[in-house]
Enzyme design. Sequence first.
Site, short mmCIF file in Angstrom:
data_model
loop_
_atom_site.label_atom_id
_atom_site.label_comp_id
_atom_site.label_asym_id
_atom_site.label_seq_id
_atom_site.Cartn_x
_atom_site.Cartn_y
_atom_site.Cartn_z
N PRO A 101 5.50 -2.44 -5.28
CA PRO A 101 5.69 -2.53 -3.83
C PRO A 101 4.51 -1.88 -3.08
O PRO A 101 3.99 -0.85 -3.53
CB PRO A 101 6.98 -1.74 -3.60
CG PRO A 101 7.66 -1.68 -4.92
CD PRO A 101 6.59 -1.73 -5.96
N VAL A 102 4.09 -2.49 -1.98
CA VAL A 102 2.93 -1.95 -1.25
C VAL A 102 3.38 -0.91 -0.22
O VAL A 102 4.53 -0.90 0.20
CB VAL A 102 2.09 -3.05 -0.54
CG1 VAL A 102 1.43 -3.95 -1.55
CG2 VAL A 102 2.96 -3.85 0.42
N LEU A 106 3.55 3.98 -4.37
CA LEU A 106 3.61 3.66 -5.80
C LEU A 106 2.25 3.24 -6.37
O LEU A 106 2.17 2.80 -7.51
CB LEU A 106 4.67 2.59 -6.05
CG LEU A 106 6.11 3.07 -5.80
CD1 LEU A 106 7.09 1.93 -5.89
CD2 LEU A 106 6.51 4.17 -6.77
N SER A 108 -0.05 0.85 -5.45
CA SER A 108 -0.40 -0.55 -5.68
C SER A 108 -1.89 -0.82 -5.51
O SER A 108 -2.49 -1.56 -6.31
CB SER A 108 0.44 -1.47 -4.78
OG SER A 108 -0.09 -1.53 -3.51
N ALA A 110 -4.49 1.18 -5.95
CA ALA A 110 -5.28 1.70 -7.07
C ALA A 110 -5.04 0.87 -8.34
O ALA A 110 -5.96 0.63 -9.12
CB ALA A 110 -4.92 3.17 -7.33
N ASP A 152 -4.44 9.07 -7.39
CA ASP A 152 -3.85 7.75 -7.70
C ASP A 152 -4.69 7.01 -8.74
O ASP A 152 -4.17 6.54 -9.76
CB ASP A 152 -3.76 6.88 -6.44
CG ASP A 152 -2.59 7.27 -5.55
OD1 ASP A 152 -2.07 8.37 -5.72
OD2 ASP A 152 -2.21 6.44 -4.69
O1 PMV Z 1 -0.66 6.97 -2.42
P1 PMV Z 1 0.46 7.86 -2.03
O2 PMV Z 1 1.14 7.45 -0.78
O3 PMV Z 1 1.36 8.16 -3.18
O4 PMV Z 1 -0.12 9.30 -1.60
C1 PMV Z 1 -1.30 9.83 -1.99
C2 PMV Z 1 -1.20 11.30 -2.06
C3 PMV Z 1 -1.84 12.11 -0.96
O5 PMV Z 1 -1.94 13.43 -1.47
C4 PMV Z 1 -0.99 12.11 0.29
C5 PMV Z 1 -3.23 11.61 -0.60
C6 PMV Z 1 -4.23 11.78 -1.73
O6 PMV Z 1 -5.26 11.11 -1.67
O7 PMV Z 1 -4.03 12.58 -2.64
#
Ligand code: PMV
Length: 313
Positions: A101-102, A106, A108, A110, A152
Amino acid sequence: MPAIFSTAPGKVILFGEHAVVYGQPAIAIPVTQFKAKAVVQALPLAKAGTIHIEAPDINLDTDLSQLPQTNPHARVIQLVLDTFNIDKPPSFLLRITSKIPVASGLGSGAAVAVATIRALSSFLGQPLGDDQVCSLAFEIEKLHHGTPSGIDNTVITYAKPVYFIKGQPIEILSPTASFTLLIADTGVSKATSETVAQVRAAWLANPSEYDAIFNNIGEITRAARSAITAGNLKLFGQLMDQNQNQLSEMDLSSPELDKLIQEAKKTGALGAKLSGGGQGGNMLALVDESNQVSVQSALKNAGAVSIFSTTIP
Ligand code: PMV
């Protein structure tokens, strides 16, 4: 030439989101139930230099030449070609599909980048190693997130539970017990770039208060690393709750997240918190065999639009 494909998993952040952008540690795990897939196929009959991209999930069906350079698909292809100094690649079709899911934390973006880099570099006869895949995918994360920490692309490239500190070699975690998490979606999508920018503005306005919160989260995450490696579920759950309190202090929770978290705790979850950028997206609840079913139905009744379970391997 046969088509070449690669897949990459989704991910969830267990501890340390946001603080990780400011040098604190974070812990994330791959989520293999959802995958992104990239297929690269030669187009020997197409006009020389044709690069066609299909991504049916987002209704994309176009030649690379029609996309702006800032488009993540265009950028990732260009990055791989630049890595090998290839000006005129053989014509090819890149087809991307993803079940992740975008805009819900989660990973997506990366995962699509990692799968594309692997498939395309293999197609070009020069498969890249993990470190290079990870650093190219980080460039794509910058398009998605503005100032990403890199967690990520790291957890998705290595597809292992990681203890991550920006700019330092990663540590792969080896839990001694299995941890079951429910991942429930609030149904509210919120761009991570927005909450990252919000935290940055608040930190600039009030550095001492925010530095103290980041330090607290760092402490919690270090303790969680020990809890995971010792297999201490109870402590792990308590640390999730503490991390959630710190995220709430930064206004990163939301009424929908709070409701799911409260209901999970009421029905016996050992800990619960938001995951990722916050103000929407997913929350996590740590469960055991005795309460998994009841927590799951409580989350559903509290409005979760999807719920699935994952186990820290
Ligand atoms: O991609 P997400 O929404 O799981 O969040 C990334 C995590 C943050 O710490 C908020 C941003 C980062 O780049 O680490």
